[in-house]
Design an enzyme around this catalytic site. Structure first.
Site, PDB file in Angstrom:
ATOM      1  N   ARG A 238     -11.297 -48.028  35.374  1.00 27.91           N
ATOM      2  CA  ARG A 238     -12.433 -47.192  35.586  1.00 27.91           C
ATOM      3  C   ARG A 238     -12.051 -45.783  36.305  1.00 27.91           C
ATOM      4  O   ARG A 238     -11.284 -45.865  37.359  1.00 27.91           O
ATOM      5  CB  ARG A 238     -13.685 -47.904  36.351  1.00 27.91           C
ATOM      6  CG  ARG A 238     -14.342 -49.072  35.606  1.00 27.91           C
ATOM      7  CD  ARG A 238     -15.125 -48.426  34.589  1.00 27.91           C
ATOM      8  NE  ARG A 238     -15.800 -49.448  33.899  1.00 27.91           N
ATOM      9  CZ  ARG A 238     -15.223 -50.073  32.455  1.00 27.91           C
ATOM     10  NH1 ARG A 238     -14.327 -49.440  32.118  1.00 27.91           N
ATOM     11  NH2 ARG A 238     -16.177 -50.600  31.722  1.00 27.91           N
ATOM     12  N   GLU A 267     -16.358 -38.233  33.284  1.00 24.04           N
ATOM     13  CA  GLU A 267     -15.909 -38.441  31.910  1.00 24.04           C
ATOM     14  C   GLU A 267     -17.060 -37.635  31.329  1.00 24.04           C
ATOM     15  O   GLU A 267     -18.257 -38.000  31.210  1.00 24.04           O
ATOM     16  CB  GLU A 267     -15.839 -39.782  31.277  1.00 24.04           C
ATOM     17  CG  GLU A 267     -14.526 -40.640  32.012  1.00 24.04           C
ATOM     18  CD  GLU A 267     -14.397 -41.800  31.399  1.00 24.04           C
ATOM     19  OE1 GLU A 267     -15.202 -42.169  30.460  1.00 24.04           O
ATOM     20  OE2 GLU A 267     -13.593 -42.723  31.790  1.00 24.04           O
ATOM     21  N   HIS A 286     -10.733 -41.843  27.042  1.00 25.72           N
ATOM     22  CA  HIS A 286     -11.233 -43.678  27.118  1.00 25.72           C
ATOM     23  C   HIS A 286     -11.131 -44.185  25.812  1.00 25.72           C
ATOM     24  O   HIS A 286     -12.055 -44.517  25.238  1.00 25.72           O
ATOM     25  CB  HIS A 286     -12.618 -43.379  27.676  1.00 25.72           C
ATOM     26  CG  HIS A 286     -13.178 -44.591  28.244  1.00 25.72           C
ATOM     27  ND1 HIS A 286     -14.042 -44.702  29.299  1.00 25.72           N
ATOM     28  CD2 HIS A 286     -12.689 -45.824  28.113  1.00 25.72           C
ATOM     29  CE1 HIS A 286     -14.354 -45.949  29.744  1.00 25.72           C
ATOM     30  NE2 HIS A 286     -13.513 -46.813  29.029  1.00 25.72           N
TER      31      HIS A 286
END
Length: 326
Positions: A238, A267, A286
Site C-alpha cells: 500500500r 494515487e 498499481h
C-alpha cells in the site's frame, strides 16, 4: 419476484459481470474514474448489495445511505482498508474480499520491479531512446546483482512466502520481519529477524504488509538511513507504507541505490511530484495483480461473495465473520 438491486462501482472482467447480471438488477458505473462521493451516496440508495473497489470509501455514511436492506458489501480486492469494517459489523453487513488469487501475480510483479530497478532497465531504455548509446562500455549502467543477494521481506503472509519461493531460483538469502509470523517453517528457507536487522542486512527490501496505524510510513527517513547505500526498495503493498518525501531525499542523495513502486501516496501520483525527476526509481500504476488470469478469478470471487450475501448465505471469503455469530 423482483431481482435484488446492486451497485457495481466500476467495470470488472466479464465473468463477474455476467454472474451478477443473471441474478440482479445491476447499476454499473462505467466511467474510467471512480464515482464521486456525491454520486456514490446517490447510487447506493435502496440497493441490496454493493461491489466496490479500493478507490471507493465505503463507510457508515454510505451504508446508511443505502438503507437497512443492504445485505452485503463485496470488495473487488484482497485489501479492504477502503471499507469501515467495524461500521459494517455493527450493522450486521458481511464484507467480502478476494484473497489468494492475486498472490502469484503480485509476487511475479514484485520480482519484476526488483530486477527493473536493480538493473536500471527503465533508465537503460531511456538511454537508448534518447540517442545516448554510442558504444559498449564496462562501466555503463552498472546495477545490483540478485544472485546470492539478501532479500528482506517485510510481511510474510501469502505474497511474502511466494516471494521466498521465487528467491530460491536466484540463490538469494531470505530474511523477513513479520510480528505475526515468527515460527520457523521448514518449507521456506527464510529466517525471521527484527526490523532493524532486516533494514541493515538486506540488498533488496520488498514490502508485503497491510496498511495499519503501525505500518503507515513504516519506511521513513529513519528506516531509510539504516539501509545499505546499495539497497533496492520495492513496494507492492500500500502506498502510505512508504513516506515518499523521505524516499525522494534518500534516492536523490544516493543513500539507497534504487526503488520500485507499484503503489504510491496519493494515487495517481501527480506528474509534478519530485520523484519523477529521478532516474533511479521505477513507478507503475498499481498493476501488480494485473494478469488476465488473476483479474478474471478476482472478478468471479467478488461476484460470488456478492451473490452469496444477497441469497443470505455465508460469504466464501468474509473479513468480518463475527456477523454470523448467533
Amino acid at each position: 419476484m423482483s431481482k435484488p438491486k446492486v451497485f457495481v462501482t466500476r467495470v470488472i472482467p466479464d465473468k463477474g459481470l455476467e454472474m451478477i447480471r443473471d441474478f440482479c438488477e445491476m447499476d454499473l458505473w462505467q466511467d474510467e474514474l471512480p464515482p464521486s462521493r456525491e454520486e456514490l451516496l446517490k447510487r447506493v440508495r435502496g440497493v441490496d448489495g454493493v461491489l466496490s473497489l479500493l478507490t471507493d470509501k465505503i463507510d457508515g455514511e454510505v451504508m446508511d445511505a443505502a438503507g437497512k436492506q443492504l445485505k452485503v458489501i463485496s470488495n473487488h480486492a484482497v485489501g479492504f482498508d477502503n471499507i469501515d469494517v467495524q461500521a459494517a459489523t455493527e450493522r450486521k453487513i458481511p464484507v467480502g474480499n478476494t484473497p489468494d488469487v492475486l498472490t502469484d501475480a503480485t509476487a511475479d510483479f514484485a520480482f519484476t520491479l526488483m530486477m527493473a530497478a536493480g538493473r536500471r532497465l527503465i533508465e537503460a531504455d531511456h538511454y537508448v531512446r534518447d540517442g545516448k548509446w554510442k558504444t559498449w562500455g564496462p562501466m555503463l549502467l552498472l546495477g545490483v546483482e540478485m544472485k546470492g543477494a539478501t532479500l528482506g521481506l517485510v510481511g510474510f503472509g501469502r505474497i511474502g512466502k511466494a516471494m521466498a519461493r521465487r528467491a530460491v531460483g536466484f540463490d538469494m538469502r531470505v530474511i523477513y520481519y513479520d510480528p505475526m509470523d515468527k515460527e520457523p517453517n521448514p518449507e521456506f528457507n527464510a529466517t525471521s529477524v527484527d526490523f532493524e536487522t532486516l533494514l541493515e542486512e538486506s540488498d533488496f527490501i520488498s514490502l508485503h504488509t497491510p496498511l495499519t496505524i503501525e505500518t503507515r510510513h513504516l519506511i521513513d527517513s529513519e528506516s531509510l538511513a539504516k539501509m545499505k547505500s546499495s539497497a533496492v526498495l520495492i513496494n507492492t503493498s500500500r502506498g502510505p507504507v512508504v513516506d515518499l518525501e523521505a524516499l525522494y531525499a534518500a534516492l536523490k542523495e544516493h543513500r539507497i541505490f534504487a526503488a520500485g513502486l507499484d503503489v504510491t501516496e496519493p494515487e495517481p501520483l501527480p506528474l509534478e511530484h519530485p520523484l519523477f525527476t529521478l532516474d533511479n526509481i521505477v513507478i507503475a500504476p498499481h498493476i501488480a495483480s494485473a494478469s488476465k488470469a488473476a483479474r478474471d478469478k478476482m472478478s468471479w470471487m467478488a461476484a460470488k461473495n456478492l451473490l452469496s450475501g444477497l441469497n443470505g448465505d455465508r460469504l466464501p471469503n468474509c473479513v468480518n465473520p463475527q456477523v454470523y455469530a448467533k
